[in-house]
Design an enzyme around this catalytic site. Structure first.
Site, PDB file in Angstrom:
ATOM      1  N   ASP A  59      38.765  13.423  22.544  1.00 59.26           N
ATOM      2  CA  ASP A  59      38.718  11.959  22.409  1.00 59.26           C
ATOM      3  C   ASP A  59      38.342  11.405  23.784  1.00 59.26           C
ATOM      4  OD1 ASP A  59      40.970  12.148  23.952  1.00 59.26           O
ATOM      5  OD2 ASP A  59      42.364  11.400  22.427  1.00 59.26           O
ATOM      6  N   HIS A  62      41.232  24.554  26.480  1.00 62.53           N
ATOM      7  CA  HIS A  62      41.959  24.219  27.711  1.00 62.53           C
ATOM      8  C   HIS A  62      42.982  25.317  28.009  1.00 62.53           C
ATOM      9  CE1 HIS A  62      43.663  21.646  30.780  1.00 62.53           C
ATOM     10  NE2 HIS A  62      44.859  21.967  30.318  1.00 62.53           N
TER      11      HIS A  62
HETATM   12  C1  GRF Z   1      38.498  28.400  30.542  1.00 66.58           C
HETATM   13  O1  GRF Z   1      39.805  28.869  30.817  1.00 66.58           O
HETATM   14  C2  GRF Z   1      38.505  26.952  30.133  1.00 66.58           C
HETATM   15  O2  GRF Z   1      39.585  26.604  29.325  1.00 66.58           O
HETATM   16  C3  GRF Z   1      38.619  26.284  31.472  1.00 66.58           C
HETATM   17  O3  GRF Z   1      37.740  27.020  32.300  1.00 66.58           O
HETATM   18  C4  GRF Z   1      37.657  28.355  31.818  1.00 66.58           C
HETATM   19  C5  GRF Z   1      36.215  28.646  31.564  1.00 66.58           C
HETATM   20  O4  GRF Z   1      35.989  30.016  31.489  1.00 66.58           O
HETATM   21  N1  GRF Z   1      38.343  24.889  31.399  1.00 66.58           N
HETATM   22  P1  GRF Z   1      34.531  30.582  31.134  1.00 66.58           P
HETATM   23  O5  GRF Z   1      33.518  29.809  31.959  1.00 66.58           O
HETATM   24  O6  GRF Z   1      34.321  30.386  29.659  1.00 66.58           O
HETATM   25  O7  GRF Z   1      34.585  32.031  31.520  1.00 66.58           O
END
Ligand code: GRF
Length: 207
Positions: A147, A115
């Site tokens: 979760d 995240h």
């Molecule tokens: C990442 O920053 C992830 O945490 C968020 O979306 C982005 C995805 O990047 N949920 P990628 O598709 O792996 O380039």
């Protein structure tokens, strides 16, 4: 330098919804047998994304389970569970997968999510935008176990990223993602090679 080679690679299914640069980092790392991870399939909730193209180029099987194909969320969750189960993973990684999986899925699989914020601050789909709008000077990324909630699972590790005065959502997110990829690769490798334990909300990795 001598290298320890894991006896058996851990089977990993990676779920994506977009560009898949975190997936690519896992694919690149798993090219080294010492990393101890085999990405056995890549799944998505939508077609036509670069994340799936990355899997195709790497010769890894893919599957797509769109929410819109099902009458309700339970039906989608059951289909996603079945699709993932077919690959018998030890661990599922949500790498930019923009859907919340259900109870059935989580009863069956251990799942890690990455995240782009320092949880519990700024959960949800617009974490980078929300952090900028709030005016924080430091944000970052979090790798956590999944979760039933939205970005609420036990935190495994986090990295901080300083916000620059001229940052917009895109520049800040790119800087977070470069840190995020390294953290995800490190955590997934350690979990795969040496396992993990959860005591209350404390996650202890085996190495
Ligand atoms: C990442 O920053 C992830 O945490 C968020 O979306 C982005 C995805 O990047 N949920 P990628 O598709 O792996 O380039």
């Amino acid at each position: 330098m001598s290298r320890y080679r894991a006896a058996v690679s851990t089977r990993l299914v990676v779920l994506v919804s977009g560009g898949g640069t975190n997936l690519q980092a896992l694919l690149d790392a798993s090219a080294d047998p010492a990393y101890g991870v085999q990405v056995v399939a890549v799944g998505a909730d939508r077609d036509g994304i670069e994340g799936l193209a990355r899997a195709h180029r790497a010769g890894i099987p893919t599957f797509v389970v769109p929410v819109a194909d099902f009458a309700d969320r339970d039906g989608w969750d059951a289909a996603l569970t079945d699709a993932v189960a077919g690959y018998e993973p030890k661990l599922v990684v949500s790498a930019g997968f923009m859907k919340v999986v259900g109870k059935r899925f989580l009863e069956r699989f251990a799942m890690v999510n990455t995240h782009p914020a320092l949880l519990p601050a700024f959960p949800g789909a617009h974490a980078v935008r929300d952090a900028l709008a709030y005016g924080v000077r430091v944000t970052g990324c979090t790798v956590h176990l999944v979760d039933g909630g939205v970005d609420t699972g036990p935190i495994i590790d986090q990295r901080a990223v300083v916000v620059r005065s001229d940052d917009d959502e895109s520049t800040l997110h790119e800087r977070i993602k470069s840190v995020e990829r390294e953290l995800l690769v490190d955590i997934v490798g350690r979990m795969s090679r040496s396992g993990w334990q959860v005591n209350d909300r404390k996650v202890v990795l085996g190495e």
